[in-house]
Design an enzyme around this catalytic site. Structure first.
Site, mmCIF file in Angstrom:
data_model
loop_
_atom_site.group_PDB
_atom_site.id
_atom_site.type_symbol
_atom_site.label_atom_id
_atom_site.label_comp_id
_atom_site.label_asym_id
_atom_site.label_seq_id
_atom_site.Cartn_x
_atom_site.Cartn_y
_atom_site.Cartn_z
ATOM 1 N N HIS A 43 -0.750 -11.915 -3.840
ATOM 2 C CA HIS A 43 -0.771 -11.364 -5.390
ATOM 3 C C HIS A 43 0.692 -11.260 -5.605
ATOM 4 O O HIS A 43 1.532 -10.945 -4.806
ATOM 5 C CB HIS A 43 -1.532 -10.192 -5.423
ATOM 6 C CG HIS A 43 -0.933 -8.937 -4.538
ATOM 7 N ND1 HIS A 43 -0.200 -8.035 -4.891
ATOM 8 C CD2 HIS A 43 -1.543 -8.476 -3.218
ATOM 9 C CE1 HIS A 43 0.086 -7.014 -4.005
ATOM 10 N NE2 HIS A 43 -0.831 -7.397 -3.006
ATOM 11 N N ASP A 54 1.989 -9.105 -7.866
ATOM 12 C CA ASP A 54 2.494 -7.633 -8.403
ATOM 13 C C ASP A 54 2.811 -6.982 -7.490
ATOM 14 O O ASP A 54 2.443 -7.031 -6.162
ATOM 15 C CB ASP A 54 1.560 -6.887 -9.269
ATOM 16 C CG ASP A 54 0.144 -6.995 -8.699
ATOM 17 O OD1 ASP A 54 -0.301 -7.618 -8.029
ATOM 18 O OD2 ASP A 54 -0.582 -5.732 -8.908
ATOM 19 N N ASP A 107 4.557 -6.185 0.419
ATOM 20 C CA ASP A 107 3.282 -6.143 -0.177
ATOM 21 C C ASP A 107 3.232 -6.643 -1.471
ATOM 22 O O ASP A 107 3.671 -5.744 -2.374
ATOM 23 C CB ASP A 107 2.509 -4.803 0.124
ATOM 24 C CG ASP A 107 1.095 -4.573 -0.385
ATOM 25 O OD1 ASP A 107 0.684 -5.879 -0.745
ATOM 26 O OD2 ASP A 107 0.796 -3.693 -0.878
ATOM 27 N N GLU A 161 -3.292 -7.159 -8.764
ATOM 28 C CA GLU A 161 -4.157 -6.907 -7.418
ATOM 29 C C GLU A 161 -4.155 -5.243 -7.387
ATOM 30 O O GLU A 161 -5.037 -4.551 -7.019
ATOM 31 C CB GLU A 161 -3.848 -7.490 -6.208
ATOM 32 C CG GLU A 161 -4.579 -7.422 -5.038
ATOM 33 C CD GLU A 161 -4.339 -6.406 -4.229
ATOM 34 O OE1 GLU A 161 -4.982 -6.017 -3.259
ATOM 35 O OE2 GLU A 161 -3.283 -5.518 -4.213
ATOM 36 N N GLU A 162 -2.735 -4.710 -7.459
ATOM 37 C CA GLU A 162 -2.538 -3.339 -6.943
ATOM 38 C C GLU A 162 -3.331 -2.330 -7.900
ATOM 39 O O GLU A 162 -3.510 -1.260 -7.786
ATOM 40 C CB GLU A 162 -1.062 -3.088 -7.067
ATOM 41 C CG GLU A 162 -0.432 -3.819 -6.028
ATOM 42 C CD GLU A 162 -0.565 -3.424 -4.492
ATOM 43 O OE1 GLU A 162 -1.472 -2.411 -4.277
ATOM 44 O OE2 GLU A 162 0.291 -3.827 -3.848
ATOM 45 N N ASP A 201 -2.203 -10.584 2.970
ATOM 46 C CA ASP A 201 -1.803 -9.446 2.128
ATOM 47 C C ASP A 201 -2.124 -8.141 2.813
ATOM 48 O O ASP A 201 -1.896 -7.017 2.566
ATOM 49 C CB ASP A 201 -2.810 -9.288 0.961
ATOM 50 C CG ASP A 201 -2.880 -8.125 -0.066
ATOM 51 O OD1 ASP A 201 -1.301 -7.692 -0.034
ATOM 52 O OD2 ASP A 201 -3.445 -7.397 -0.527
ATOM 53 N N HIS A 242 3.707 0.572 -0.086
ATOM 54 C CA HIS A 242 3.432 1.653 -1.007
ATOM 55 C C HIS A 242 4.190 2.802 -1.119
ATOM 56 O O HIS A 242 4.148 3.928 -1.718
ATOM 57 C CB HIS A 242 2.124 2.060 -1.278
ATOM 58 C CG HIS A 242 1.235 0.846 -1.472
ATOM 59 N ND1 HIS A 242 -0.131 0.999 -2.139
ATOM 60 C CD2 HIS A 242 1.297 -0.696 -1.679
ATOM 61 C CE1 HIS A 242 -0.569 -0.164 -2.457
ATOM 62 N NE2 HIS A 242 -0.037 -1.039 -2.144
#
Length: 393
Positions: free
Chosen positions: A92, A94, A122, A155-156, A179, A360
């Site tokens: 992904h 984003d 990520d 995606e997030e 991912d 994150h």
């Protein structure tokens, strides 16, 4: 395999400096369109961003307007082998925030930031592994079947890119989602279904200082219900969480409406249903006790999947891990990913580790060796799939 490791690291360092938090993927999409064309692939952008925006409320569309402007980037590379299974590799575009102005640094073989932003491994590590694998295939004239590369949006914030990827765009038999956090020896073969819920509780407004006894505080009703719930980890397959509580306008008004937003995830459908029923019952009973009513809504966010080593997609992933010089490990995951949506669309898919640690968070880091191994993993899967086939005439 003789991989140019410095090229892999340089690619990653270049990618993390491209600012693309969720719904602002345009710069990364443009980079990928240009790079994939330079590699000689057939590449295009779909309308997933436009389609996804129809599901947002007006305020969200205004705030996140760029989601209308960017779609999934899809590239196809025709194979030079007859009979090899068609494979998809996906990552992904984003990232979560804070993600602007990332300043990567390498210390003792570990890539991290200055502590003010995330690193974006990520899923920049996943993108890097895919792009550098393509470079390796082209530069070394590696034999392979038909390959597809999909880079998704948003995606997030809800797996929107894979959700709105049109089925006719998918030309592959198996999908490998680059991912997952953790090292590249880990293959995610199980993940839960997630159902989100909203309990809207209706109270009665009154002046909090003059006649509070004439009111009914909806927050009190919500608190009563929540106090009856078990939250967090329910068992090894199931989790439950209350994430948002919204209610009231001013401190001098007895709150007449409260919304409680939460979720339940489980790899067992029966347990999922049972946990949702317990939550609804708790709110129903609290409302009956306080003499009021509520609305309760459920929304399935994504479906779970459950694969094992007998599935061909898992076998290919395991052999790819071995070709990367590692010993494969099969593992479940408590979160969702694009892998859930690909399995739901009927494309067997696994999620593969790319090395991100503490993702994150501003403590996110990535071992250089994991980045190299993730790239070798992609190449290894492609070589494994091609092993049993012959060259096209």
């Amino acid at each position: 395999m003789q991989l140019n490791q410095q090229q892999v690291v340089d690619r990653f360092l270049e990618l993390v400096k491209i600012d693309t938090p969720s719904h602002e993927e345009r710069p990364m999409a443009d980079y990928l369109l240009r790079t994939l064309q330079e590699f000689g692939l057939e590449v295009h952008e779909d309308n997933a961003g436009e389609r996804a925006s129809h599901g947002f409320d007006k305020t969200t569309v205004e705030i996140l307007g760029q989601v209308r402007k960017t779609g999934n980037v899809i590239a196809n590379l025709t194979g030079n082998l007859e009979g090899a299974p068609a494979l998809m590799f996906t990552a992904h575009m984003d990232t979560v925030v804070p993600a602007k102005g990332i300043k990567p640094q390498i210390q003792n073989g570990v890539i991290k930031t200055d502590g003010k932003t995330i690193l974006g491994a990520d899923d920049r590590a996943g993108i890097t592994a895919i792009l550098e694998a393509i470079r390796f295939l082209k530069e070394n004239d590696v034999k392979h079947g038909d390959l597809q590369f999909v880079f998704t949006i948003a995606e997030e914030t809800g797996l929107y890119g894979s959700l709105y990827l049109e089925p006719q765009e998918i030309k592959s038999q198996y999908a490998f989602v680059m991912d997952s956090g953790g090292p590249p020896d880990t293959i995610i073969t199980m993940a839960p279904t997630e159902v989100d819920f909203i309990a809207r509780i209706y109270g009665k407004a009154a002046h909090s200082g003059v006649n509070p006894e004439d009111g009914l505080n909806a927050i009190s009703v919500a608190a009563d219900a929540i106090s009856q719930l078990k939250l967090g980890r329910i068992d090894e397959e199931t989790t439950s969480n209350i994430g948002i509580i919204q209610g009231g306008e001013r401190t001098n008004i007895v709150c007449d409406r409260c919304e409680v937003h939460g979720e339940v995830r489980s790899r067992n459908d029966q347990k999922l249903s049972e946990q949702l029923a317990k939550i609804r019952t708790a709110f129903d009973m609290a409302c009956q006790k306080w003499g009021t009513k509520m609305d309760f809504e459920e929304q399935k966010i994504y479906l779970g999947f459950n694969l094992n080593e007998d599935d061909e997609v898992v076998h290919l992933a395991m052999e790819g891990v071995r070709r990367a010089g590692l010993e494969p490990k099969l593992a479940p995951r408590g979160g969702g990913s694009d892998t859930n949506n690909f399995n739901a669309k009927g494309i067997p898919a696994v999620n593969l580790g790319v090395g991100a640690t503490n993702d994150h968070t501003v403590e996110e880091s990535l071992k250089v060796q994991d980045l190299i191994d993730a790239t070798r993993l992609v190449i290894g899967i492609i070589q494994t799939a091609a092993e049993r086939t012959g060259v096209k005439s």
